[in-house]
Design an enzyme around this catalytic site. Structure first.
Site, PDB file in Angstrom:
ATOM      1  CB  SER A  28      -0.949  -0.020   1.245  1.00 42.47           C
ATOM      2  OG  SER A  28      -1.914  -0.918   1.166  1.00 42.47           O
ATOM      3  CG  HIS A  59      -3.008  -2.643  -3.299  1.00 39.31           C
ATOM      4  ND1 HIS A  59      -2.090  -3.634  -2.970  1.00 39.31           N
ATOM      5  CD2 HIS A  59      -3.157  -1.960  -2.029  1.00 39.31           C
ATOM      6  CE1 HIS A  59      -1.754  -3.395  -1.837  1.00 39.31           C
ATOM      7  NE2 HIS A  59      -2.344  -2.536  -1.186  1.00 39.31           N
ATOM      8  CG  HIS A  81      -5.089  -7.186   0.342  1.00 37.10           C
ATOM      9  ND1 HIS A  81      -4.993  -6.419  -0.364  1.00 37.10           N
ATOM     10  CD2 HIS A  81      -3.816  -7.108   1.067  1.00 37.10           C
ATOM     11  CE1 HIS A  81      -4.046  -5.596  -0.367  1.00 37.10           C
ATOM     12  NE2 HIS A  81      -3.275  -5.882   0.732  1.00 37.10           N
ATOM     13  CE1 TYR A  83      -8.317  -5.633   2.371  1.00 33.18           C
ATOM     14  CE2 TYR A  83      -6.339  -6.348   3.449  1.00 33.18           C
ATOM     15  CZ  TYR A  83      -7.253  -5.522   2.855  1.00 33.18           C
ATOM     16  OH  TYR A  83      -6.447  -4.450   2.071  1.00 33.18           O
ATOM     17  CD  GLU A  84      -8.876  -6.924  -2.029  1.00 33.65           C
ATOM     18  OE1 GLU A  84      -9.542  -6.281  -2.895  1.00 33.65           O
ATOM     19  OE2 GLU A  84      -7.700  -7.247  -2.150  1.00 33.65           O
ATOM     20  CB  ALA A 111       1.703   0.030   4.291  1.00 36.33           C
ATOM     21  CG  MET A 208      -4.196  -6.389   7.711  1.00 42.38           C
ATOM     22  SD  MET A 208      -5.714  -5.580   7.259  1.00 42.38           S
ATOM     23  CE  MET A 208      -5.489  -4.420   8.684  1.00 42.38           C
ATOM     24  CB  SER A 209      -0.065  -8.565   2.608  1.00 46.94           C
ATOM     25  OG  SER A 209       1.061  -7.565   3.070  1.00 46.94           O
ATOM     26  CG  ASN A 232      -0.560   2.726  11.479  1.00 47.23           C
ATOM     27  OD1 ASN A 232      -0.368   2.258  10.254  1.00 47.23           O
ATOM     28  ND2 ASN A 232      -0.680   1.884  12.377  1.00 47.23           N
ATOM     29  CG  HIS A 244      -6.275   2.683   3.852  1.00 43.21           C
ATOM     30  ND1 HIS A 244      -4.986   1.700   4.032  1.00 43.21           N
ATOM     31  CD2 HIS A 244      -6.269   2.747   2.329  1.00 43.21           C
ATOM     32  CE1 HIS A 244      -4.816   1.211   2.663  1.00 43.21           C
ATOM     33  NE2 HIS A 244      -5.459   2.063   1.810  1.00 43.21           N
TER      34      HIS A 244
END
Length: 269
Positions: A28, A59, A81, A83-84, A111, A208-209, A232, A244
């Protein structure tokens, strides 16, 4: 024909006879690295069977093949991802496709939130190991042709490539931390209690990846190098709320330094 073989067959004619040596997965806000690739050919995901248009900001949804640091590279601008709603097998389809194209080295970027309290926003972290807590693995089920059933993950991230990255960063005057990346399914950010647990597990950054991609790459004998951009502080380590938009903004600011390190490593390969 497997899904990754079909994808490779669709991609190969678009490479104009070039054989990429390195694949780079752009996280990201880190898509700017693709702009450094010269003599570039861009292949939209819609032209590749099995590839999906990303639904996440930052993306783009294309492969970029061209020259970087004197090598032919293939950059993946846009992940699938989990989560998609995608399975782990779909999430790693690009990695298996890269291997089918003859690529033996994978560089992953992401990220991430800083679990290590000394890692403020803008920290570049060289990934020296990971914790896969997504609850998914791309190796479950029948063995995919070309995969090892039980790949050794002792050195998931190649030590020689890590040494190159340290040297490049030092000579360029770029501060770079090192640590363990913890991968979750997402898409919600972590609770403060979860982050305290991750600290005890030894994690330095959370995202998350990446982990399933590296598992798939190692199952095919590929060398892996990884970087997290800490965008962050993780939940509860400060009073700030997470967004985000903040991830994108900080990743964009740091992306040039990450790109410089990656370019330097590729030049030495």
């Amino acid at each position: 024909m497997t899904a990754h073989e079909a994808a490779a067959e669709a991609i190969r004619p678009r490479l104009l006879g070039r054989t990429p040596e390195v694949a780079i997965t752009l996280g990201s806000g880190l898509g700017g690295l693709a702009s450094r690739i010269t003599s570039a050919v861009r292949i939209p995901y819609e032209d590749i069977p099995g590839f999906h248009a990303p639904s996440v900001e930052g993306h783009k949804g294309e492969l970029v093949c061209g020259q970087l640091a004197g090598k032919t590279v293939l950059a993946q601008s846009g992940r699938f991802h989990m989560y998609e709603g995608y399975s782990a097998q779909v999430a790693v389809l690009p990695v298996r496709t890269f291997h089918a194209l003859g690529i033996q080295t994978l560089i992953v970027t992401n990220a991430a939130g800083g679990v290590n309290r000394s890692f403020g926003p803008g920290t570049i972290m060289l990934i020296n190991d990971h914790l896969n807590m997504s609850g998914r693995t791309p190796l479950e089920g029948p063995v995919v042709a070309g995969d090892q059933r039980f790949p050794d993950m002792t050195e998931a991230y190649d030590k020689e490539l890590q040494a190159m990255a340290r040297d490049v960063a030092a000579k360029a005057g770029i501060a770079m931390a090192e640590g363990v990346y913890l991968a979750l399914l997402g898409p919600s950010y972590e609770t403060p209690s979860e982050v305290r647990m991750f600290e005890r597990f030894g994690a330095d950054a959370v995202g998350m990846s990446t982990a399933v991609e590296v598992i798939a790459a190692r199952a095919r004998g590929m060398r892996c190098l990884g970087f997290s951009t800490v965008t962050n502080a993780a939940a509860g380590t400060t009073a700030a709320l997470l967004s985000h938009a903040e991830v994108m903004a900080v990743a964009g600011q740091v992306g040039g330094r990450v790109a410089t390190i990656i370019e330097g490593v590729i030049a030495r390969m």
